[in-house]
Design an enzyme around this catalytic site. Structure first.
Site, PDB file in Angstrom:
ATOM      1  N   LYS A 153      19.207  10.150 -11.180  1.00 49.94           N
ATOM      2  CA  LYS A 153      20.109  11.216 -10.693  1.00 49.94           C
ATOM      3  C   LYS A 153      19.366  12.213  -9.786  1.00 49.94           C
ATOM      4  CE  LYS A 153      21.459  11.927 -15.018  1.00 49.94           C
ATOM      5  NZ  LYS A 153      21.018  10.686 -15.685  1.00 49.94           N
ATOM      6  N   ILE A 154      18.205  12.691 -10.263  1.00 53.21           N
ATOM      7  CA  ILE A 154      17.469  13.691  -9.471  1.00 53.21           C
ATOM      8  C   ILE A 154      16.832  13.027  -8.245  1.00 53.21           C
ATOM      9  CG2 ILE A 154      15.554  15.341  -9.498  1.00 53.21           C
ATOM     10  CD1 ILE A 154      16.217  15.765 -12.529  1.00 53.21           C
ATOM     11  N   ARG A 233       7.619  15.836 -15.147  1.00 55.06           N
ATOM     12  CA  ARG A 233       6.881  16.224 -16.344  1.00 55.06           C
ATOM     13  C   ARG A 233       5.399  16.196 -16.008  1.00 55.06           C
ATOM     14  NH1 ARG A 233      10.942  17.916 -17.829  1.00 55.06           N
ATOM     15  NH2 ARG A 233      12.108  17.577 -19.738  1.00 55.06           N
ATOM     16  N   ASP A 257       5.739  21.904 -10.434  1.00 60.27           N
ATOM     17  CA  ASP A 257       6.603  22.753 -11.259  1.00 60.27           C
ATOM     18  C   ASP A 257       6.325  22.520 -12.735  1.00 60.27           C
ATOM     19  OD1 ASP A 257       8.774  24.623 -11.614  1.00 60.27           O
ATOM     20  OD2 ASP A 257       9.969  22.929 -12.340  1.00 60.27           O
ATOM     21  N   GLU A 262       1.285  22.641 -20.158  1.00 58.01           N
ATOM     22  CA  GLU A 262       2.065  23.862 -19.887  1.00 58.01           C
ATOM     23  C   GLU A 262       2.562  24.560 -21.152  1.00 58.01           C
ATOM     24  OE1 GLU A 262       5.277  21.985 -17.550  1.00 58.01           O
ATOM     25  OE2 GLU A 262       6.674  22.581 -19.125  1.00 58.01           O
ATOM     26  N   HIS A 294       7.892  25.610 -14.414  1.00 58.86           N
ATOM     27  CA  HIS A 294       8.995  24.757 -14.906  1.00 58.86           C
ATOM     28  C   HIS A 294      10.358  25.419 -14.659  1.00 58.86           C
ATOM     29  CE1 HIS A 294       9.617  21.191 -17.791  1.00 58.86           C
ATOM     30  NE2 HIS A 294      10.731  21.408 -17.125  1.00 58.86           N
ATOM     31  N   ALA A 296      12.463  24.433 -12.008  1.00 58.54           N
ATOM     32  CA  ALA A 296      13.296  23.651 -11.087  1.00 58.54           C
ATOM     33  C   ALA A 296      14.760  23.613 -11.542  1.00 58.54           C
ATOM     34  CB  ALA A 296      12.748  22.237 -10.945  1.00 58.54           C
TER      35      ALA A 296
HETATM   36  N1  LIG Z   1      11.399  20.546 -13.766  1.00 57.76           N
HETATM   37  C1  LIG Z   1      12.585  20.610 -14.336  1.00 57.76           C
HETATM   38  O1  LIG Z   1      13.136  21.719 -14.500  1.00 57.76           O
HETATM   39  C2  LIG Z   1      13.302  19.350 -14.771  1.00 57.76           C
HETATM   40  C3  LIG Z   1      14.653  19.433 -15.111  1.00 57.76           C
HETATM   41  C4  LIG Z   1      15.351  18.282 -15.457  1.00 57.76           C
HETATM   42  C5  LIG Z   1      14.704  17.055 -15.499  1.00 57.76           C
HETATM   43  N2  LIG Z   1      13.390  17.009 -15.213  1.00 57.76           N
HETATM   44  C6  LIG Z   1      12.687  15.705 -15.262  1.00 57.76           C
HETATM   45  O2  LIG Z   1      13.278  14.816 -14.333  1.00 57.76           O
HETATM   46  C7  LIG Z   1      13.316  13.522 -14.925  1.00 57.76           C
HETATM   47  C8  LIG Z   1      14.350  12.673 -14.219  1.00 57.76           C
HETATM   48  O3  LIG Z   1      15.652  13.166 -14.514  1.00 57.76           O
HETATM   49  P1  LIG Z   1      16.954  12.370 -14.064  1.00 57.76           P
HETATM   50  O4  LIG Z   1      18.109  13.182 -14.509  1.00 57.76           O
HETATM   51  O5  LIG Z   1      16.852  11.948 -12.643  1.00 57.76           O
HETATM   52  O6  LIG Z   1      16.832  11.069 -14.977  1.00 57.76           O
HETATM   53  P2  LIG Z   1      17.479   9.647 -14.734  1.00 57.76           P
HETATM   54  O7  LIG Z   1      17.464   8.968 -16.063  1.00 57.76           O
HETATM   55  O8  LIG Z   1      18.775   9.774 -13.994  1.00 57.76           O
HETATM   56  O9  LIG Z   1      16.445   8.930 -13.762  1.00 57.76           O
HETATM   57  C9  LIG Z   1      15.179   8.491 -14.170  1.00 57.76           C
HETATM   58  C10 LIG Z   1      14.808   7.272 -13.344  1.00 57.76           C
HETATM   59  O10 LIG Z   1      13.524   6.844 -13.758  1.00 57.76           O
HETATM   60  C11 LIG Z   1      13.551   5.438 -13.864  1.00 57.76           C
HETATM   61  N3  LIG Z   1      12.538   4.985 -14.817  1.00 57.76           N
HETATM   62  C12 LIG Z   1      12.568   5.091 -16.155  1.00 57.76           C
HETATM   63  N4  LIG Z   1      11.470   4.535 -16.691  1.00 57.76           N
HETATM   64  C13 LIG Z   1      10.742   4.068 -15.664  1.00 57.76           C
HETATM   65  C14 LIG Z   1       9.499   3.402 -15.594  1.00 57.76           C
HETATM   66  N5  LIG Z   1       8.796   3.089 -16.695  1.00 57.76           N
HETATM   67  N6  LIG Z   1       9.031   3.066 -14.374  1.00 57.76           N
HETATM   68  C15 LIG Z   1       9.739   3.366 -13.256  1.00 57.76           C
HETATM   69  N7  LIG Z   1      10.933   3.989 -13.276  1.00 57.76           N
HETATM   70  C16 LIG Z   1      11.418   4.349 -14.468  1.00 57.76           C
HETATM   71  C17 LIG Z   1      14.941   5.085 -14.321  1.00 57.76           C
HETATM   72  O11 LIG Z   1      15.272   3.724 -13.997  1.00 57.76           O
HETATM   73  C18 LIG Z   1      15.779   6.100 -13.548  1.00 57.76           C
HETATM   74  O12 LIG Z   1      16.202   5.593 -12.301  1.00 57.76           O
HETATM   75  C19 LIG Z   1      13.600  13.832 -16.404  1.00 57.76           C
HETATM   76  O13 LIG Z   1      13.183  12.778 -17.238  1.00 57.76           O
HETATM   77  C20 LIG Z   1      12.794  15.074 -16.640  1.00 57.76           C
HETATM   78  O14 LIG Z   1      11.495  14.720 -17.065  1.00 57.76           O
HETATM   79  C21 LIG Z   1      12.679  18.115 -14.842  1.00 57.76           C
END
Ligand SMILES: NC(=O)c1ccc[n+]([C@@H]2O[C@H](COP(=O)([O-])OP(=O)(O)OC[C@H]3O[C@@H](n4cnc5c(N)ncnc54)[C@H](O)[C@@H]3O)[C@@H](O)[C@H]2O)c1
Length: 331
Positions: A153-154, A233, A257, A262, A294, A296
């Site tokens: 998604k992100i 992360r 971020d 952290e 953190h 974002a």
């Molecule tokens: N900094 C912040 O404030 C903040 C906020 C929200 C999320 N996040 C981080 O962003 C990450 C992603 O969020 P999202 O909503 O896009 O998640 P998501 O589940 O929609 O996307 C994660 C992607 O990673 C891929 N993936 C999973 N395991 C994998 C692996 N071993 N090798 C390669 N690809 C792999 C998945 O196929 C998926 O496409 C979260 O897990 C979280 O750690 C950070």
């Protein structure tokens, strides 16, 4: 019932209280959950936690002994929760499986552009009425290559912005995202992505398989003038190895971020304390590095969605419903 919420920011407090109104009382605490603070939860069937709360085995044992039965985590990532122990102890765990991915993707871009165009340095200079441009030269993003590690998604939202800049798009993920392919993304092996990208942005979750995904070897594969952004992360990057590369004068910019150590620092005011973490202390001294705490996800839109979903998760628990947000169901 009174719900105890740990790690609540000042801006968040009134929003949480309003969202729970008419359902349950909520007490928002600024402190994070850890072994020291776990006893405060005694007598609370439902607690809510945030990303830097420690939900390891010891803390979960202590919560269960105090009568807690449900944990509503106010984040998408749940790498801080020992799910197997929660299950063994009969603790229900829910998270917020999705909220505005734009909050994080837009922030990742803010970091990328800030380091690329030296925005922080420029701001510091102009406040001092130093209007020279020396050392502030950036690069056009248009026509350059964005490497997106994790196109969920992100990652997809990040890719749409990169597409808007007119960039070549490379992706790496265990599962290809058709929406990213439609934008012109080519999925390539990780090493190729690292070697060819001018900007590498990390959007995979932290899992045993992704721990230190960007290690010394991966960093050495990257272009000397690349930009690295981590808004996912901290554990995805070997920070000591990153510091070594930065000391060697590599990379146009690094925007972080998140940081692997952290917890206990981010979200807190440590400005009057001696910082014991030498890696972080060294990291912030590089002129081409920007570290944020953190933040974002921290938009009114995303925080509102996180809180609304947390209320729904708690009501699902009290009313015996299941949802895609439940990581450990009610036993
Ligand atoms: N900094 C912040 O404030 C903040 C906020 C929200 C999320 N996040 C981080 O962003 C990450 C992603 O969020 P999202 O909503 O896009 O998640 P998501 O589940 O929609 O996307 C994660 C992607 O990673 C891929 N993936 C999973 N395991 C994998 C692996 N071993 N090798 C390669 N690809 C792999 C998945 O196929 C998926 O496409 C979260 O897990 C979280 O750690 C950070």
């Amino acid at each position: 019932m009174e719900i105890l919420a740990f790690g609540v920011q000042a801006d968040e407090k009134p929003l949480i209280e309003r969202a729970f109104q008419g359902h349950h009382e909520v007490r928002g605490l600024h402190v994070f959950l850890n072994e020291d603070t776990a006893p405060i939860a005694a007598g609370h069937e439902v607690i809510s936690t945030s990303v830097n709360c420690d939900l390891g085995a010891g803390v979960l044992e202590s919560l269960a002994a105090g009568g807690t039965r449900m944990i509503a985590q106010r984040s998408t990532g749940f790498n801080n929760v020992e799910l197997k122990t929660a299950e063994r102890l009969g603790l229900t765990v829910a998270r917020v499986s999705s909220y505005s991915p734009h909050s994080v993707a837009e922030f990742a871009w803010a970091l990328a552009m800030a380091v690329n165009r030296r925005i922080v340095r420029a701001s510091t200079r102009t406040r001092d009425f130093d209007f020279r441009l020396d050392g502030l030269m950036g690069r056009d993003m248009h026509g350059r290559t964005a490497g997106v590690i994790g196109t969920g998604k992100i990652g997809e939202a990040f890719t749409r912005i990169a597409h808007g800049f007119g960039m070549r798009l490379l992706g790496w993920d265990v599962a290809e995202n058709p929406a990213c392919r439609d934008l012109g993304m080519t999925y390539v092996p990780k090493e190729q992505l690292l070697a060819e990208s001018d900007l590498v942005s990390l959007h995979v979750p932290l899992l045993p398989e992704t721990l230190r995904l960007i290690d010394g070897a991966a960093l050495r594969t990257m272009r000397d003038d690349a930009i690295l952004v981590n808004s996912s992360r901290g554990g995805l990057v070997d920070t000591a190895a990153l510091v070594a590369e930065l000391r060697a004068g590599r990379f146009t910019g690094v925007g972080l971020d998140v940081y692997e150590a952290e917890a206990g620092l981010f979200f807190l005011d440590k400005s009057l304390e001696a910082i014991e973490d030498d890696t972080l202390a060294r990291l912030v001294t590089f002129p081409n590095v920007l570290v944020t705490s953190h933040q974002a996800y921290y938009t009114a839109d995303a925080v509102g969605q996180i809180i609304d979903t947390t209320v729904a998760n708690v009501l699902d628990y009290t009313e015996g419903r299941r949802s895609e947000n439940v990581l450990v169901p009610r036993s």
